[in-house]
Design a protein around this motif. Structure first.
Motif, PDB file in Angstrom:
ATOM      1  N   ARG A  44     -14.592 -17.373  14.775  1.00 13.36           N
ATOM      2  CA  ARG A  44     -13.753 -18.159  13.845  1.00 13.36           C
ATOM      3  C   ARG A  44     -14.276 -19.592  13.867  1.00 13.36           C
ATOM      4  O   ARG A  44     -14.481 -20.162  14.949  1.00 13.36           O
ATOM      5  CB  ARG A  44     -12.277 -18.117  14.232  1.00 13.36           C
ATOM      6  CG  ARG A  44     -11.357 -18.821  13.204  1.00 13.36           C
ATOM      7  CD  ARG A  44      -9.913 -18.556  13.545  1.00 13.36           C
ATOM      8  NE  ARG A  44      -8.970 -19.353  12.772  1.00 13.36           N
ATOM      9  CZ  ARG A  44      -8.073 -18.863  11.921  1.00 13.36           C
ATOM     10  NH1 ARG A  44      -8.017 -17.565  11.712  1.00 13.36           N
ATOM     11  NH2 ARG A  44      -7.228 -19.649  11.294  1.00 13.36           N
ATOM     12  N   ASP A  45     -14.502 -20.152  12.677  1.00 10.39           N
ATOM     13  CA  ASP A  45     -15.061 -21.504  12.615  1.00 10.39           C
ATOM     14  C   ASP A  45     -14.802 -22.090  11.224  1.00 10.39           C
ATOM     15  O   ASP A  45     -14.178 -21.443  10.375  1.00 10.39           O
ATOM     16  CB  ASP A  45     -16.560 -21.473  12.945  1.00 10.39           C
ATOM     17  CG  ASP A  45     -17.001 -22.685  13.748  1.00 10.39           C
ATOM     18  OD1 ASP A  45     -16.504 -23.806  13.459  1.00 10.39           O
ATOM     19  OD2 ASP A  45     -17.849 -22.540  14.656  1.00 10.39           O
ATOM     20  N   TYR A  46     -15.329 -23.302  11.015  1.00 10.28           N
ATOM     21  CA  TYR A  46     -15.090 -23.998   9.749  1.00 10.28           C
ATOM     22  C   TYR A  46     -15.832 -23.308   8.608  1.00 10.28           C
ATOM     23  O   TYR A  46     -17.015 -23.003   8.719  1.00 10.28           O
ATOM     24  CB  TYR A  46     -15.546 -25.455   9.846  1.00 10.28           C
ATOM     25  CG  TYR A  46     -14.809 -26.244  10.888  1.00 10.28           C
ATOM     26  CD1 TYR A  46     -13.479 -26.617  10.689  1.00 10.28           C
ATOM     27  CD2 TYR A  46     -15.413 -26.602  12.088  1.00 10.28           C
ATOM     28  CE1 TYR A  46     -12.786 -27.341  11.656  1.00 10.28           C
ATOM     29  CE2 TYR A  46     -14.731 -27.323  13.060  1.00 10.28           C
ATOM     30  CZ  TYR A  46     -13.419 -27.679  12.833  1.00 10.28           C
ATOM     31  OH  TYR A  46     -12.736 -28.376  13.794  1.00 10.28           O
ATOM     32  N   GLY A  47     -15.103 -23.083   7.496  1.00  8.64           N
ATOM     33  CA  GLY A  47     -15.695 -22.445   6.335  1.00  8.64           C
ATOM     34  C   GLY A  47     -16.110 -23.454   5.278  1.00  8.64           C
ATOM     35  O   GLY A  47     -15.665 -24.611   5.260  1.00  8.64           O
ATOM     36  N   LEU A  48     -16.963 -23.002   4.397  1.00 12.04           N
ATOM     37  CA  LEU A  48     -17.465 -23.813   3.303  1.00 12.04           C
ATOM     38  C   LEU A  48     -16.307 -24.384   2.472  1.00 12.04           C
ATOM     39  O   LEU A  48     -15.363 -23.660   2.132  1.00 12.04           O
ATOM     40  CB  LEU A  48     -18.356 -22.934   2.421  1.00 12.04           C
ATOM     41  CG  LEU A  48     -19.222 -23.623   1.377  1.00 12.04           C
ATOM     42  CD1 LEU A  48     -20.266 -24.505   2.045  1.00 12.04           C
ATOM     43  CD2 LEU A  48     -19.896 -22.566   0.490  1.00 12.04           C
ATOM     44  N   TYR A  49     -16.377 -25.680   2.183  1.00 12.13           N
ATOM     45  CA  TYR A  49     -15.410 -26.416   1.364  1.00 12.13           C
ATOM     46  C   TYR A  49     -14.054 -26.595   2.044  1.00 12.13           C
ATOM     47  O   TYR A  49     -13.045 -26.820   1.374  1.00 12.13           O
ATOM     48  CB  TYR A  49     -15.214 -25.771  -0.018  1.00 12.13           C
ATOM     49  CG  TYR A  49     -16.506 -25.539  -0.766  1.00 12.13           C
ATOM     50  CD1 TYR A  49     -17.561 -26.451  -0.672  1.00 12.13           C
ATOM     51  CD2 TYR A  49     -16.687 -24.410  -1.565  1.00 12.13           C
ATOM     52  CE1 TYR A  49     -18.756 -26.235  -1.351  1.00 12.13           C
ATOM     53  CE2 TYR A  49     -17.877 -24.193  -2.252  1.00 12.13           C
ATOM     54  CZ  TYR A  49     -18.903 -25.101  -2.131  1.00 12.13           C
ATOM     55  OH  TYR A  49     -20.087 -24.887  -2.790  1.00 12.13           O
ATOM     56  N   ASP A  50     -14.029 -26.502   3.356  1.00 11.57           N
ATOM     57  CA  ASP A  50     -12.826 -26.886   4.090  1.00 11.57           C
ATOM     58  C   ASP A  50     -12.526 -28.358   3.795  1.00 11.57           C
ATOM     59  O   ASP A  50     -13.436 -29.156   3.520  1.00 11.57           O
ATOM     60  CB  ASP A  50     -13.058 -26.679   5.595  1.00 11.57           C
ATOM     61  CG  ASP A  50     -11.863 -27.098   6.426  1.00 11.57           C
ATOM     62  OD1 ASP A  50     -10.761 -26.591   6.163  1.00 11.57           O
ATOM     63  OD2 ASP A  50     -12.024 -27.941   7.337  1.00 11.57           O
ATOM     64  N   HIS A  51     -11.257 -28.718   3.890  1.00  9.86           N
ATOM     65  CA  HIS A  51     -10.852 -30.097   3.595  1.00  9.86           C
ATOM     66  C   HIS A  51     -11.619 -31.112   4.452  1.00  9.86           C
ATOM     67  O   HIS A  51     -11.976 -32.198   3.979  1.00  9.86           O
ATOM     68  CB  HIS A  51      -9.345 -30.251   3.826  1.00  9.86           C
ATOM     69  CG  HIS A  51      -8.828 -31.629   3.563  1.00  9.86           C
ATOM     70  ND1 HIS A  51      -8.773 -32.173   2.297  1.00  9.86           N
ATOM     71  CD2 HIS A  51      -8.334 -32.587   4.403  1.00  9.86           C
ATOM     72  CE1 HIS A  51      -8.275 -33.398   2.367  1.00  9.86           C
ATOM     73  NE2 HIS A  51      -8.009 -33.671   3.622  1.00  9.86           N
ATOM     74  N   ALA A  52     -11.892 -30.753   5.695  1.00 10.89           N
ATOM     75  CA  ALA A  52     -12.618 -31.670   6.581  1.00 10.89           C
ATOM     76  C   ALA A  52     -14.011 -31.972   6.039  1.00 10.89           C
ATOM     77  O   ALA A  52     -14.517 -33.092   6.195  1.00 10.89           O
ATOM     78  CB  ALA A  52     -12.721 -31.064   7.986  1.00 10.89           C
TER      79      ALA A  52
END
Length: 285
Positions: A198-206
């Protein structure tokens, strides 16, 4: 919004799993497209050389107070229970990038039949794990490790791990070195063993909040404290794992909204939640 055909599962906690990337607004497209200048090669090399120091300083500033305990892990990853052949079987887990133990200690409390190997890039984070009142050497072995170059087999027997958790870890690694991490993990995972990702996905707000001068490469950014973050697409992640000998079981974006009460905003969060397996039959106990 995604079409009904693209949405695979909606859960009751307000998040949706989908195979389609989040669709950006025109304003968001303009913001991303406007950032073309990359951080200089000199600064990029400095960030790579000082990566461990920057994470150690992060834990010095935040100690054990930054991340919440991840009590959602067994809910999202049923393999932590389902992959046992029998109920009393001891499960061996490797928490790759354990931080201060926000994932492992809830697991150790919830399940008495697990043993956890826990490693982190930051020596300070590992010390916080060992100082936790729940840390018990009979059930947990914590050690410092740079997964891109330190051989896991110095601390973990070859082919001994049932489940590897790789949660918000790979994004902190330079994309050129991600394969090294997976090759390292492959050596200690049993045939038939599972990696839970589980990790940051493309176009996350961050990803959309980074200011000018933060871009290191495609989908790769540096924060103000010098730590870095990569934002994964399903396609990139699948290729990365397949090229290092793993097979995909599940690989989906998780879309949810987070309310920022202080700023009065509702922001879109995007994570990638995936499961991969090492081909081969599990060895009988």
């Amino acid at each position: 919004m995604c079409s009904q055909a693209e949405v695979r599962m909606s859960s009751c906690d307000g998040q949706t799993k989908t195979s389609a990337a989040r669709v950006l607004t025109q304003e968001e497209l303009d913001r991303l497209g406007g950032e073309r200048t990359l951080v200089s090669d000199f600064k990029q090399m400095k960030l790579e050389n000082e990566a461990q120091k920057n994470w150690d300083l992060f834990y010095k500033r935040n100690t054990t107070n930054f991340f919440k305990d991840r009590h959602w892990t067994t809910r999202e990853f049923e393999e932590l229970k389902a992959c046992r052949e029998f109920e009393s079987q001891k499960l061996v887990i490797l928490e790759a990038g354990c931080g201060v133990g926000n994932c492992i200690f809830p697991l150790l409390e919830e399940d008495l039949n697990i043993f956890v190997y826990a490693c982190d890039f930051s020596p300070r984070a590992v010390e916080f794990v060992k100082q936790n009142p729940l840390y018990c050497p009979e059930r947990c072995c914590a050690f410092q490790c740079d997964l891109t170059k330190d051989d896991l087999m110095e601390n973990v027997p070859e082919g001994s791990v049932d489940v590897v958790t790789l949660i918000f870890v790979l994004s902190a690694v330079h994309p050129d070195k991600m394969k090294l991490v997976l090759e390292n993990i492959n050596k200690v995972l049993k045939p038939g063993g599972i990696i839970l990702f589980r990790d940051y996905g493309l176009y996350d707000h961050a990803m959309l909040r980074f200011k000018s001068g933060s871009k290191l490469g495609e989908n790769f950014y540096v924060r103000q404290d010098g730590t870095r973050s990569y934002f994964f697409s399903r396609e990139f992640l699948a290729e990365l794992f397949e090229e290092t000998g793993f097979q995909s079981i599940a690989n989906d974006y998780v879309l949810r909204e987070t309310v920022n009460k202080k700023e009065g905003l509702c922001v879109p969060r995007v994570f990638l939640q995936s499961k991969f397996t090492k081909p081969g039959q599990p060895q009988s106990s």
